[in-house]
Design a protein around this motif. Structure first.
Motif: not given
Length: 993
Positions: A364-379
């Motif tokens: 959840l925290i990872k995904t909230a950061w993604m929405l905050e920063q508007r970036e999708i990190p690698p799996s």
């Protein structure tokens, strides 16, 4: 977003976490964003030190890797008012959750002791390895009286309620347990709690610590563990997962409330759902396509959105051959037919491993950061799809590189899944935060630097922590030059607890930060004395900065200007602000009829602001004209009468014969013998400063005598001789004007210029007193002495300049004050009005005075994430044998110093045998060394459960006495208890005789 959607949405306004390779959520996001794996290889030397035997080290099936987390054995127990013994026994999972809860509140900009609403807690923990590996494995270290404490410190039942107790949270406190889905289920339940209006905010999360952590694991074919120490979610080579340690918390609030309160919003929870597989699956531990599909469909339905608006799924993604295909099948059924390659998928487990009860909150925290920063990190570790997964059937693809999250047709949205062994499934639908009206179209987080200065405040329970906190805040802000300055200051001023060790800094217009001071605030805040200067301190543009930047000051000043305009027909506002056509001639402000009303307005408006901001004077003193401001602030005369009287006073004094004044830097005893006819002592300002007034010829004669005597002097820029015989012609008409005013007894004491003592009710109500005030010598030095005879106070010069502050400093050489500060610049000083006022308010706060900082800010000022409290980790480990972490040789000495830093009493060793026995008992029960005979039981972390243990041991040591439970709450030091024991022993011996 519609009103109905907003009412059913929850905002994530604070986040905290400790994960492998990351001490906080920012480090965590950096690691995830950069594709960093935090599962580390373990050397044989590390494993031997952890107690792994040679047989296992040589076994090819033994995987030497683990996701390590820092500070597993460290805990700032003194911060949370615990004893060392209690902290040693406390499950580290509880410790981590307690710290994360506190940090999540601070990250959201809230302090529990300053928030009036109800905050609930929903949290859970994993298996308590600490209890089995470190406590029960060493029964020789457990006394019978420890059993109740052992239960309360190691049962998961108490994880949430301990948070509520330590942070004084009054909402519902619920422990959640559903294996791997625990922490996301806690978030779901917290959302339900908020949507039902059962609390105002909620903390939700979970923790799971692998103890011992510096160990590998045995791989077995077909098992859940990875053969190579990597989690390869959705990949063809996925053979299992890696278990690690972590803890996380989020602070949640109803979206409508978060927007109203101008909170920083990381992301919005549009909907969430939870269910259980039931028995419709292969076995208890197996996942179910149907259960996972249904929970996703339900969450989307509750969110009121369709699957085609979801751009990313943070999957449970364990990297097991069975679990991954089932999860993708469930997602494909839930999402239905969609264009292939439309929705990215990933799993944070590829970065940090499987965190068991904390895995959901990590996702959840990872995904909230993604929405905050508007970036999708690698799996990570994905090369070839698992052959049992047909990604072509649905919209999903595994994202393997960092990419910008391009704007969708609508708002960015994501889903987060967490599935627990036993079948409890949870899915949460997230959406990006609504755009703020202030948000720049090209920037998401910040607005341009504003010119206005701001004051930054930090506090801590120890001086070291305060120093570290101000350093981290300063670095954080300087690295972000476009950050919202007002929001940063507001967050620190209103969203943090006020501890004793305080530091303050001024953030200037250019973006630089200058330290103001540091201090330990006293237990009881000092009283405040307002000082109001007299004529001579005025200048063109004085307080114009306050008028422009503080609406409250402007309101009070405009009220005065309006009344003065009706009385005199003169626009004093234009004179104050230098806004008349062609500018104001400085000579105009030297006119008594102009200077005195303007000074009163500035002093009155600033004093009223201070009171509204929470700084209420215990006493006041004014210099000449300033005494009228004091009288008005004390309620002795109304504002209307005061303005009319001062306007009349200025007019009458301006009509008196021409004269002059001279400041002389010597005592009145030195000066009075040199005075001749035509001049007199007009003010005794301090032991080394006087003012003389009179005819200019007489002042010239005095100047010659002063030069011969080597006494310094300075002619003042005035055209009249105030408080001298030159004022005689104004006495009668001014007396009549004073008599027209309605005078009442003051409700705040202030010193009289006429007597130097506190003014009496009779004097205040007497027009004759105010008539004599115009002519009499100003006994300012005596007034200072009168005020210095009380408790040490903080002195504030409420008006332009720092002349009165200097008088107090000269006069108080042998007396103690809590500080002397000016609030407005003197003539030609470079500092801005705002900067000096904020510095003065910061000095008040440093001294322990409560300032209502929120009243200095625009109501629309928001809160933003800033560095949180720097906990001072101290080793807390029940057993420190070979399997424990190494401890530096000097750690014990450091910890002793740290332990004593929060104890108010100096260390005093035992003085006799009874005290020595008592010290031994306290040290055993509290787990703290050394304990002095005047150390307070509760300051050492004592509480009722530990008190029971102490009483039990005291009765064993001294069977002749009956030391009752309540005595320990009345007599809280060893010295006091020893005294009580001595009294009872004497009584016992007397009865025996």
């Amino acid at each position: 977003m519609t009103g109905a959607e907003m009412e059913s949405s929850i905002a994530i306004i604070g986040m905290s976490g400790r994960f492998p390779g990351a001490q906080n959520v920012r480090e965590f996001w950096t690691n995830v964003r950069e594709g960093r794996e935090s599962i580390l290889p373990l050397s044989d030397e590390m494993l031997r030190k952890a107690g792994v035997d040679e047989v296992r080290l040589a076994d090819p099936q033994y995987v030497k890797a683990a996701p390590l987390i820092a500070g597993l054995d460290l805990f700032d127990y003194t911060f949370f008012d615990m004893s060392k013994r209690e902290a040693d026994m406390l499950d580290p999972q509880h410790r981590f959750l307690l710290m994360c809860a506190y940090e999540a509140l601070e990250d959201g900009g809230y302090a529990s002791d300053r928030y009036s609403g109800e905050i609930s807690v929903f949290a859970g923990c994993g298996f308590n390895g600490y209890l089995f590996q470190n406590i029960l494995a060493h029964p020789e270290n457990i006394a019978e009286e420890d059993l109740q404490l052992l239960l309360q410190t190691n049962s998961n039942d108490y994880a949430s309620t301990r948070i509520s107790y330590k942070l004084n949270l009054r909402g519902i406190s619920v422990n959640v347990q559903s294996a791997c889905s625990t922490s996301l289920l806690a978030v779901h339940q917290a959302c339900q709690n908020l949507l039902m209006y059962q609390s105002d905010m909620a903390l939700a999360g979970g923790g799971s610590l692998r103890i011992p952590d510096e160990e590998g694991y045995m791989y077995r074919e077909g098992g859940i563990f990875s053969p190579d120490g990597h989690c390869r979610a959705f990949d063809a080579d996925a053979r299992g997962t890696v278990f690690g340690s972590g803890a996380g918390m989020v602070l949640l609030k109803r979206l409508e409330d978060a927007l109203k309160d101008h909170d920083h919003i990381y992301a919005v929870i549009r909907g969430s759902a939870a269910n259980n597989d039931g028995s419709g699956k292969v076995g208890y531990t197996a996942p179910s396509v149907r259960g996972q599909r249904d929970v996703i469909v339900e969450a989307l339905a509750i969110a009121g959105i369709t699957p085609d608006t979801i751009d990313y799924i943070e999957a449970h993604g364990t990297g097991t051959p069975l679990g991954d295909p089932i999860e993708i099948a469930a997602l494909q059924e839930a999402f239905g037919e969609r264009e292939s390659g439309r929705c990215a998928i990933g799993s944070v487990k590829t970065n940090i491993g499987h965190l068991n009860a904390a895995s959901g909150i990590a996702g959840l925290i990872k995904t909230a950061w993604m929405l905050e920063q508007r970036e999708i990190p690698p799996s990570l570790h994905y090369c070839t799809p698992n052959p049992a997964i047909d990604f072509d059937k649905g919209p999903f693809y595994v994202n393997t590189r960092l990419r910008s999250w391009d704007e969708s047709v609508g708002p960015r949205r994501a889903g987060v899944s967490s599935f627990g062994i036993g079948g409890t499934n949870v899915h949460v639908v997230l959406e990006e935060a609504p755009r703020s009206p202030r948000e720049d179209s090209g920037k998401h987080e910040v607005r341009p630097v504003e010119a206005a200065e701001e004051v930054l405040l930090v506090s801590a329970k120890t001086p070291d922590a305060a120093g570290r906190l101000i350093d981290s805040v300063e670095s954080y802000l300087l690295e972000r030059p476009n950050i919202d300055k007002a929001a940063a200051a507001f967050t620190l001023q209103t969203g943090r607890s006020g501890f004793a060790h305080r530091q303050a800094a001024l953030w200037d217009r250019q973006g630089g930060i200058q330290r103001i001071g540091q201090r330990k605030a006293p237990d009881a805040a000092p009283g405040v004395i307002f000082m109001f200067p007299g004529q001579g301190s005025q200048y063109v543009g004085m307080a114009a900065g306050l008028y422009d930047q503080f609406p409250l000051f402007r309101t009070y000043a405009d009220e005065c200007f309006h009344k003065l305009n009706l009385l005199t027909g003169k626009d004093y506002g234009a004179l104050l602000l230098d806004r008349s056509e062609g500018g104001v001639d400085p000579a105009e402000l030297q006119r008594t009829s102009v200077a005195q009303p303007l000074l009163f307005v500035v002093e009155y408006a600033l004093a009223k602001c201070l009171v509204d901001w929470g700084i209420r004077p215990a006493a006041m003193i004014g210099h000449s004209l300033g005494e009228y401001t004091a009288a008005c602030m004390a309620g002795a005369v109304s504002l209307e009468d005061a303005l009319a009287l001062i306007a009349e006073r200025g007019f009458l004094m301006e009509q008196t014969p021409a004269g002059g004044m001279m400041a002389v830097f010597a005592s009145n005893e030195q000066i009075e013998p040199l005075l001749s006819e035509g001049c007199s002592l007009s003010a005794v300002n301090s032991k080394t400063s006087c003012t003389v007034a009179g005819e200019k010829v007489a002042l010239d004669r005095l100047a010659v005598l002063l030069q011969r005597a080597g006494i310094e002097y300075r002619l003042l820029e005035v055209n009249h001789g105030f408080h001298s015989s030159l004022m005689d012609s104004a006495l009668e008409p001014f007396g009549r004007a004073a008599a027209r005013c309605k005078w009442t007894a003051p409700n705040i004491p202030f010193a009289s210029n006429v007597t130097g003592d506190f003014i009496t009710d009779e004097q205040t109500k007497s027009a004759e007193y105010w008539r004599s005030h115009l002519r009499s010598t100003v006994q300012f030095a005596r007034g200072i002495d009168t005020l210095l005879r009380g408790e040490p106070c903080l002195w504030l010069e409420v008006g332009p300049g720092r002349t009165l502050s200097q008088f107090v400093l000269q006069q108080s050489v042998s007396a103690e004050t809590a500080g002397v500060y000016s609030l407005l610049p003197r003539r030609q000083e470079q500092a801005s009005d705002r900067a000096l006022l904020l510095k003065g308010l910061a000095q008040c706060w440093l001294s322990g005075i409560t300032v209502q900082w929120e009243r200095l800010h625009d109501p629309a000022t928001g809160r933003i994430p800033l560095p949180t409290y720097p906990f001072e980790g101290k080793r807390c480990w029940f057993h420190s044998g070979s399997e424990g972490r190494d401890e530096p040789a000097d750690r014990a000495e450091e910890q002793e110093s740290s332990i004593r830093s929060h104890i108010s009493a100096d260390y005093i060793p035992p003085e006799d045998g009874v005290q020595e026995k008592l010290v031994q008992v306290w040290e055993q029960v509290l787990g703290v060394k050394p304990i002095g005979i005047r150390d307070d039981f509760f300051e050492l972390g004592g509480h009722s459960l530990l008190a029971t243990q102490i009483i039990s041991r005291l009765r064993n040591l001294f069977p002749q006495i009956d030391f009752r439970f309540d005595r320990l709450f009345a007599y809280t030091t060893i010295e006091e208890i020893a005294g009580q024991i001595e009294i009872q022993m004497i009584e016992y011996l007397e009865n025996q005789v």
